[in-house]
Scaffold this active site. Structure first.
Site, short mmCIF file in Angstrom:
data_model
loop_
_atom_site.label_atom_id
_atom_site.label_comp_id
_atom_site.label_asym_id
_atom_site.label_seq_id
_atom_site.Cartn_x
_atom_site.Cartn_y
_atom_site.Cartn_z
N GLU A 105 40.03 40.24 31.63
CA GLU A 105 39.15 39.61 30.53
C GLU A 105 39.58 39.80 29.14
O GLU A 105 39.77 38.94 28.33
CB GLU A 105 37.52 40.19 30.63
CG GLU A 105 36.96 39.73 32.00
CD GLU A 105 35.72 40.52 32.05
OE1 GLU A 105 35.75 41.86 32.34
OE2 GLU A 105 34.66 39.92 32.09
N GLU A 125 35.14 42.49 40.68
CA GLU A 125 33.86 42.99 40.27
C GLU A 125 32.66 42.99 41.39
O GLU A 125 31.99 43.66 41.85
CB GLU A 125 33.29 42.52 39.17
CG GLU A 125 33.96 42.95 37.80
CD GLU A 125 35.04 42.40 37.19
OE1 GLU A 125 35.46 41.59 37.75
OE2 GLU A 125 35.45 42.63 36.06
#
Ligand code: NAD
Length: 697
Positions: A105, A125
């Site tokens: 990210e 995640e």
């Protein structure tokens, strides 16, 4: 400082430096922000490269900060990314080795990305029951396309950087194996961007054009929903990626945030994170420091080539460790080796193993009829009959022949390891390695610490567990150790439920629906009813004070030992493992209830689950209190990796915490007034924690 700042010509380089994987802890985040500020203020700097030192670009959140206030302290990863993206000078991520989760990210917050080949790129995640919470679900589809992004986010599986080289995720691939090559390439790229005055590419500004997205996402919801079953995260991932297509960027970010907040609070995500940390915790023993020297394990030997011995040998061969199987008779060796080969052949057929590897592994397994042949082995694991006299003979012989410093391990499931150790003059070298059947498949390895087991033997065995890809959990010495001792109480309740009115099929159905891989009666049939019978007969003598249901004995007296005899609690068609209810068993149960003078009552599925689970949990609390298990999370690991306990429920002790210990206790008190209520004396630890409003974990 967890990031370094250097300047090379007109290019500033911010190098994340937070071993082992440059996790985005508070210090690292702050250092990135500080570096960025410095670079933007320095007129001599025209571009900024962000990279990572050592073994990763960035592995994402710093797990040491999980569940601490530091994780939420400003600058958060989201603010760091916003800062990079808003920078007025070009920011280039130089990616190598690993860019995962928050790390990826972060890279997507930069204006450009260059990468070395073979870097692992992932948003994993979902494996912790959450979704990328720092823009990953909004930016990745803009860079690699909606479908690839969705696959990556829903599965959490890493992709190799070169496989994504053609996407907009990477502006340039940089050749060379060394970090220096990557950095030189990144700096050259930065200089070119400056020279060509290339516009800053903010990923947020990329428009997604995906006609027919409604049909695509409906399809995705259907397929993902069918696979995700009890986990809410994968479907939320779909919704978040859909938002990247249907919403404005900032609204999408907001939506992603809402999904994240929702998921992080779910029991399923808490359970997954609990298991993640429990696995790491299990590898640590308080009085065995991490720097305890370990013994080298280069060769192994197994005594007994039966059900367990062969499977245990496969673990060593799979890890490339030569292993010798020892038996009393050649036929037993031949049979054992043939089973091993058959298992490997099965993997070849399924395409999980190449024929070359099969032969390689078989080549690592030697056989012998003489203990003298294994004297130089670094570890020997005994897997002979579960009979103390046989164990005594084997361990006395091992003591005589094995080289000094060899680890002498026993795979016993029930026998007193202190007594086994006492058969030798080197009890410090004796340890329990309790594998689970099938030993080549099951993840769990209960490592049994006897009174005199030395610290380095324990440390070595824990390391060995990792080498052979097992989850090692340390247990003290008691009958059944952690797993089977608890299971005995679960079994007791399952049989009482039959006494009272439930059928084996109802009990199995209820517990399976609750999430267990298999109900108890199907499990008894699989393991062999004779095993439990054998244990019960011993118990009737040793523990006449305990309450037992004799219904299982009645099944065994008919020779119904389970799948291996074609019938047990169920009947099995020839060659089938599918349990089918058997009217004969129903009749047997009816007759059994009559002898007890029991009028069967209707029993709810909820009661079945509570009785079986709370019996397990109560015994777990005793095991914890007695120090047989070091932590509640170790007990959870035993059940998650050895007993088919549903991961999304986090293990029995974690489950008890989610129910609430006062509620567990209240139910137990209710059961205490019922059938064989004497079994429901609460473990003192459970009662204490419930009274104090505390939890096990
Ligand atoms: P098994 O009967 O299948 O195999 C035992 C083997 O040991 C036989 O092949 C026998 O010939 C050999 N043997 C006996 N005495 C010997 C000696 N003196 N020297 C060399 N070989 C000898 O038994 P198993 O199911 O593999 O169980 C082995 C051990 O593992 C037991 O202690 C058992 O409690 C434990 N265990 C079994 C399971 C399971 O599910 N079967 C699970 C965990 C632990």
């Amino acid at each position: 400082m967890s990031a370094e700042y250097t300047v090379s010509g007109a290019v500033a380089v911010i190098t994340l430096n937070n071993p082992p994987v440059n996790g985005l802890g508070f210090d690292t985040r702050s250092a990135i922000v500080a570096g960025l500020k410095k670079a933007l203020a320095d007129e001599a700097v025209a571009a900024i490269v962000v990279t990572g030192a050592g073994k990763a670009f960035c592995g994402g959140a710093d797990i040491r900060e999980f569940n601490t206030p530091m994780a939420l302290a400003e600058p958060t990863t989201r603010s760091v990314i916003a800062g990079l993206e808003a920078a007025t000078k070009p920011v280039i991520a130089a990616i190598h080795s690993v860019a995962m989760g928050g790390g990826l990210e972060l890279a997507m917050g930069c204006h450009f990305r260059v990468a070395a080949a073979n870097a692992q790129i992932a948003l994993p995640e979902v494996k912790l029951g959450i979704l990328p919470g720092a823009g990953g679900t909004q930016r990745l589809p803009r860079l690699v396309g909606v479908e690839t992004a969705l696959n990556m986010i829903v599965s959490g599986t890493p992709a190799r950087s070169q496989d994504l080289a053609a996407t907009a995720l990477f502006d340039q691939m940089i050749a060379g194996d060394r970090i220096e090559d990557l950095l030189a390439g990144a700096i050259a790229f930065a200089q070119q961007v400056v020279k060509e005055k290339r516009p800053l590419k903010r990923v947020r500004d990329i428009a997604i054009d995906y006609p027919n997205h409604q049909a695509f996402f409906q399809f995705a919801r259907n397929t993902v929903g069918a696979v995700a079953k009890n986990y809410p995260a994968p479907l939320k991932c779909v919704e978040a990626v859909a938002a990247a297509v249907t919403m404005k960027f900032d609204d999408g970010l907001k939506f992603e945030r809402e999904c994240f907040r929702f998921l992080v609070e779910t029991t399923e995500s808490r359970a997954l994170r609990h298991a993640f940390f429990a696995e790491r915790a299990a590898a640590k023993i308080p009085d065995v420091p991490a720097d305890t020297p370990v013994r080298s394990i280069k060769t192994a030997a197994i005594i007994g080539a039966g059900t367990m011995g062969g499977g245990i040998a496969m673990n060593f061969a799979n890890a490339g460790i030569p292993v010798t199987l020892v038996e009393m008779k050649q036929e037993a060796l031949d049979r054992g080796l043939a089973t091993v080969r058959k298992n490997y052949e099965g993997s070849v057929k399924k395409g999980r193993l190449t024929r070359d590897k099969l032969e390689q592994r078989m080549g690592l397994i030697k056989t012998s009829l003489a203990f003298e042949d294994i004297r130089d082995a670094d570890i020997v694991i005994e897997a002979v009959f579960e009979d103390m006299a046989v164990k005594e003979q084997v361990f006395k012989q091992l003591d005589k022949v094995m080289k000094p410093g060899a680890i002498l391990a026993s795979n016993t499931s029930t026998l007193d390891l202190n007594a086994i150790a006492a058969f030798t003059k080197r009890p410090q070298d004796v340890v329990g390695t309790h594998f689970f059947s099938p030993a080549n498949v099951m993840k769990l390895l209960e490592i049994v610490r006897a009174e005199k087991t030395s610290r380095d033997v324990l440390a070595t065995t824990l390391k060995l567990a990792r080498t052979i890809k097992k989850t090692g959990v340390v247990s003290g010495v008691c009958d059944g150790f952690i797993g089977n001792r608890m299971l005995e109480e679960y079994i007791r309740q399952s049989l009482f439920l039959v006494d009272e009115g439930a059928s084996p099929a109802q009990i199995d159905g209820a517990l399976q629906k609750w999430g267990l891989a298999m109900g108890p009666f199907a499990m008894y049939d699989l393991a062999g009813n004779d095993i439990g019978w054998h244990i019960r007969k011993r118990r009737y003598v040793e523990r006449p004070d305990m309450a037992y249901s004799k219904i299982a004995d009645a099944i065994c007296e008919l020779g119904r030992f389970g799948q291996k005899t074609g019938s047990g609690w169920y009947k099995y068609e020839k060659g089938s493992r599918k349990p089918a209810p058997d009217p004969l068993v129903d009749e047997l149960i009816v007759a059994h209830r009559k002898t007890l003078d029991i009028t069967p009552r209707k029993i709810s599925n909820d009661e079945i689950i509570e009785r079986c689970m709370y019996a397990l949990i109560n015994e777990g609390a005793k095991i914890l209190d007695e120090g047989i298990a070091m932590r509640a999370s170790d007990i959870d690991m035993v059940y998650l990796t050895g007993y088919g306990f549903p991961l999304w429920r986090g293990g029995p002790m974690f489950y008890a915490d989610t129910v609430g210990l006062p509620l567990v206790l209240a139910a137990m008190n209710r059961f205490a007034a019922g059938y064989h209520g004497e079994c429901w004396t609460p473990a003192p630890l459970l009662a204490k924690l419930a009274a104090e409003g505390k939890t096990f974990n």
